[in-house]
Motif scaffolding. Structure first.
Motif, PDB file in Angstrom:
ATOM      1  N   GLY A 244       0.797  -1.212   0.000  1.00 48.63           N
ATOM      2  CA  GLY A 244       0.000   0.000   0.000  1.00 48.63           C
ATOM      3  C   GLY A 244       0.833   1.267   0.000  1.00 48.63           C
ATOM      4  O   GLY A 244       2.022   1.255  -0.354  1.00 48.63           O
ATOM      5  N   TYR A 245       0.197   2.366   0.391  1.00 48.13           N
ATOM      6  CA  TYR A 245       0.856   3.655   0.519  1.00 48.13           C
ATOM      7  C   TYR A 245       1.270   3.859   1.978  1.00 48.13           C
ATOM      8  O   TYR A 245       0.691   3.251   2.886  1.00 48.13           O
ATOM      9  CB  TYR A 245      -0.094   4.796   0.151  1.00 48.13           C
ATOM     10  CG  TYR A 245      -0.519   4.893  -1.298  1.00 48.13           C
ATOM     11  CD1 TYR A 245      -0.106   3.967  -2.262  1.00 48.13           C
ATOM     12  CD2 TYR A 245      -1.370   5.922  -1.698  1.00 48.13           C
ATOM     13  CE1 TYR A 245      -0.519   4.082  -3.576  1.00 48.13           C
ATOM     14  CE2 TYR A 245      -1.786   6.042  -3.012  1.00 48.13           C
ATOM     15  CZ  TYR A 245      -1.367   5.113  -3.949  1.00 48.13           C
ATOM     16  OH  TYR A 245      -1.784   5.227  -5.248  1.00 48.13           O
ATOM     17  N   PRO A 246       2.236   4.735   2.230  1.00 50.56           N
ATOM     18  CA  PRO A 246       2.477   5.153   3.617  1.00 50.56           C
ATOM     19  C   PRO A 246       1.169   5.648   4.248  1.00 50.56           C
ATOM     20  O   PRO A 246       0.324   6.224   3.558  1.00 50.56           O
ATOM     21  CB  PRO A 246       3.491   6.286   3.478  1.00 50.56           C
ATOM     22  CG  PRO A 246       4.220   5.973   2.201  1.00 50.56           C
ATOM     23  CD  PRO A 246       3.176   5.385   1.287  1.00 50.56           C
ATOM     24  N   MET A 247       1.007   5.431   5.534  1.00 49.59           N
ATOM     25  CA  MET A 247      -0.286   5.685   6.180  1.00 49.59           C
ATOM     26  C   MET A 247      -0.757   7.134   6.063  1.00 49.59           C
ATOM     27  O   MET A 247      -1.951   7.411   6.126  1.00 49.59           O
ATOM     28  CB  MET A 247      -0.209   5.273   7.659  1.00 49.59           C
ATOM     29  CG  MET A 247      -0.071   3.772   7.859  1.00 49.59           C
ATOM     30  SD  MET A 247      -1.419   2.826   7.089  1.00 49.59           S
ATOM     31  CE  MET A 247      -1.069   1.181   7.738  1.00 49.59           C
ATOM     32  N   ASP A 248       0.185   8.079   5.881  1.00 48.49           N
ATOM     33  CA  ASP A 248      -0.197   9.494   5.806  1.00 48.49           C
ATOM     34  C   ASP A 248      -0.252  10.003   4.362  1.00 48.49           C
ATOM     35  O   ASP A 248      -0.306  11.214   4.133  1.00 48.49           O
ATOM     36  CB  ASP A 248       0.773  10.349   6.619  1.00 48.49           C
ATOM     37  CG  ASP A 248       2.223  10.205   6.144  1.00 48.49           C
ATOM     38  OD1 ASP A 248       2.500   9.259   5.372  1.00 48.49           O
ATOM     39  OD2 ASP A 248       3.058  11.034   6.538  1.00 48.49           O
ATOM     40  N   VAL A 249      -0.240   9.088   3.377  1.00 47.87           N
ATOM     41  CA  VAL A 249      -0.234   9.470   1.961  1.00 47.87           C
ATOM     42  C   VAL A 249      -1.509   8.956   1.292  1.00 47.87           C
ATOM     43  O   VAL A 249      -1.893   7.796   1.477  1.00 47.87           O
ATOM     44  CB  VAL A 249       1.005   8.875   1.243  1.00 47.87           C
ATOM     45  CG1 VAL A 249       0.915   9.080  -0.273  1.00 47.87           C
ATOM     46  CG2 VAL A 249       2.276   9.504   1.788  1.00 47.87           C
ATOM     47  N   SER A 250      -2.175   9.845   0.525  1.00 47.56           N
ATOM     48  CA  SER A 250      -3.396   9.433  -0.171  1.00 47.56           C
ATOM     49  C   SER A 250      -3.232   9.401  -1.682  1.00 47.56           C
ATOM     50  O   SER A 250      -4.067   8.812  -2.373  1.00 47.56           O
ATOM     51  CB  SER A 250      -4.548  10.383   0.187  1.00 47.56           C
ATOM     52  OG  SER A 250      -4.238  11.720  -0.198  1.00 47.56           O
ATOM     53  N   ARG A 251      -2.173  10.040  -2.207  1.00 47.07           N
ATOM     54  CA  ARG A 251      -1.950  10.074  -3.655  1.00 47.07           C
ATOM     55  C   ARG A 251      -0.479   9.795  -3.948  1.00 47.07           C
ATOM     56  O   ARG A 251       0.404  10.235  -3.215  1.00 47.07           O
ATOM     57  CB  ARG A 251      -2.313  11.441  -4.246  1.00 47.07           C
ATOM     58  CG  ARG A 251      -3.772  11.843  -4.088  1.00 47.07           C
ATOM     59  CD  ARG A 251      -4.665  11.080  -5.038  1.00 47.07           C
ATOM     60  NE  ARG A 251      -6.031  11.593  -5.006  1.00 47.07           N
ATOM     61  CZ  ARG A 251      -7.028  11.081  -5.701  1.00 47.07           C
ATOM     62  NH1 ARG A 251      -6.819  10.033  -6.485  1.00 47.07           N
ATOM     63  NH2 ARG A 251      -8.235  11.607  -5.636  1.00 47.07           N
TER      64      ARG A 251
END
Length: 418
Positions: A244-251
């Motif tokens: 997935g993405y880092p937990m604080d990244v949405s894009r």
């Protein structure tokens, strides 16, 4: 004015055909097409704004983006690109004066393409859906009982397509997601080169909780890279995951990993339930081909015919006919073709008969052309009986041909553990 003209001609990212862009803009605006009705307001807004920017209509894009229900990094990047295009338009009106003070060079250096690649990939995927590009994939030739589903990572489209075979072997697409791949284009060759490998693999492990750093999201699934075909070509490296993405990244932009496949945490959580270790296959490549049923059947027939001929020549105890099915660069474990020929001639000399049967076939075409040509992976259950030996097991072959008129030759042969 030449600089300004070249700036205005620059695409926001990869080029989309003008007629496709116009059609996509039209149906996004109308909202009646089924492909639009399934979109969230946010996604539809992003697609419309992206199309407007690619059509060089920044003011229209800004009006659309102002209606976005939530502000996220991609919306902010699209707004920045819209303002950049507006500034270029203003400079065009200012004429040579703007060029003389160097504003053109400054705007040219404000390259947002990397960040906007996600918006471009999403728009291209939407156009694919509208044009029904995602029909039956050419590379999934035949699915046996060992195939739960196939994850197809198209690095050129930045899309993950997941296909599930039904009881009759017919394929159904069950997911279509935006995916991020390696920061460097091309097929992985070396550890640390930033590239995502091309090839046919399987998910072999699940990592979560204390096993997984937060920068990889809620869960990760390693694949079995490098496989024997990779090793034959001296490709190395390890640790290729779907994560997935880092937990604080949405894009994230399309090329932003060290070689892995990365989905948004929302998408990854949704599709994680589909992953069945060692039964979920992975095909990674570029520009997958769809809706070529006749070509697919012809390809399947050619592979089945040549495997059948190999099987018959094996049972005939004609060692030279049997060995003619092997590629000049063949490997099996530590044996090359010369050692394999010596071994098989010696074994066959002591047999009065051989019976060999194959069942439960899986056949996958590798979307990448290798130095040996086109490659197909075949796996099947093998039942072998001779006058002095009997055995049953699972076999894997990599077969190659250098043209469509050439016979398939066995490049690699493996006996698999149950």
């Amino acid at each position: 004015m030449l600089l300004l003209a070249s700036l205005l001609a620059m695409p926001m990212a990869a080029q989309t055909e003008p007629d496709q862009l116009a059609y996509a803009s039209k149906i996004l605006k109308e909202g009646s097409h089924s492909a639009v009705q399934n979109l969230s307001h946010q996604e539809r807004t992003i697609l419309q704004a992206t199309a407007a920017l690619k059509g060089d209509h920044p003011s229209e894009a800004l009006v659309l983006l102002d209606s976005a229900k939530s502000r996220d990094p991609l919306v902010a990047l699209l707004e920045a690109e819209a303002h950049r295009q507006q500034a270029i338009h203003a400079m065009r009106e200012a004429g040579s004066f703007a060029d003389n003070i160097g504003q053109g060079e400054m705007l040219a250096s404000a390259d947002l393409n990397r960040g906007l690649g996600e918006a471009d990939a999403r728009l291209n995927s939407f156009i694919d859906k509208v044009n029904e590009v995602s029909g039956s994939p050419l590379d999934i030739l035949l699915t046996g009982p060992d195939v739960e589903n196939v994850f197809m990572f198209d690095k050129a489209r930045n899309r993950l397509y997941i296909y599930q075979p039904d009881a009759d072997g017919q394929l159904k697409k069950v997911a279509d997601e935006y995916v991020v791949t390696g920061s460097v284009a091309g097929d992985k060759q070396r550890q640390g080169d930033g590239k995502t490998p091309n090839g046919i693999y399987r998910f072999i492990k699940k990592l979560q909780g204390k096993e997984l750093e937060s920068r990889y999201g809620p869960v990760a699934f390693p694949i079995d890279y490098p496989n024997e075909l990779d090793k034959l070509h001296n490709k190395d490296g390890y640790g290729i995951w779907l994560h997935g993405y880092p937990m604080d990244v949405s894009r994230r932009p399309p090329q932003d990993t060290r070689g892995c496949f990365s989905l948004s945490n929302t998408s990854l959580t949704k599709i994680a339930r589909l992953v069945k270790l060692k039964r979920s296959w992975v095909i990674a490549g570029e520009n997958f081909e769809f809706d070529r049923d006749l070509d697919k059947q012809t390809l399947l027939n050619s592979v089945q015919r040549d495997i059948k001929a190999w099987q018959q020549d094996w049972a005939s105890l004609d060692s030279e006919a049997y060995l003619s099915h092997y590629h000049q660069d063949f490997r099996s474990g530590k044996r090359d073709l010369k050692a394999w020929k010596s071994y098989k001639r010696r074994v066959n000399a002591n047999k009065a008969f051989v019976e060999v049967k194959f069942t439960n076939f899986t056949l996958m075409r590798d979307p990448t052309r290798w130095p040996e040509g086109e490659v197909v992976l075949a796996e099947f259950d093998q039942s072998y009986r001779s006058s002095n030996y009997a055995d049953q097991g699972r076999k894997r072959l990599y077969l190659a041909r250098d043209s469509k008129t050439s016979p398939w030759k066995i490049l690699l042969e493996e006996s698999l553990k149950r």
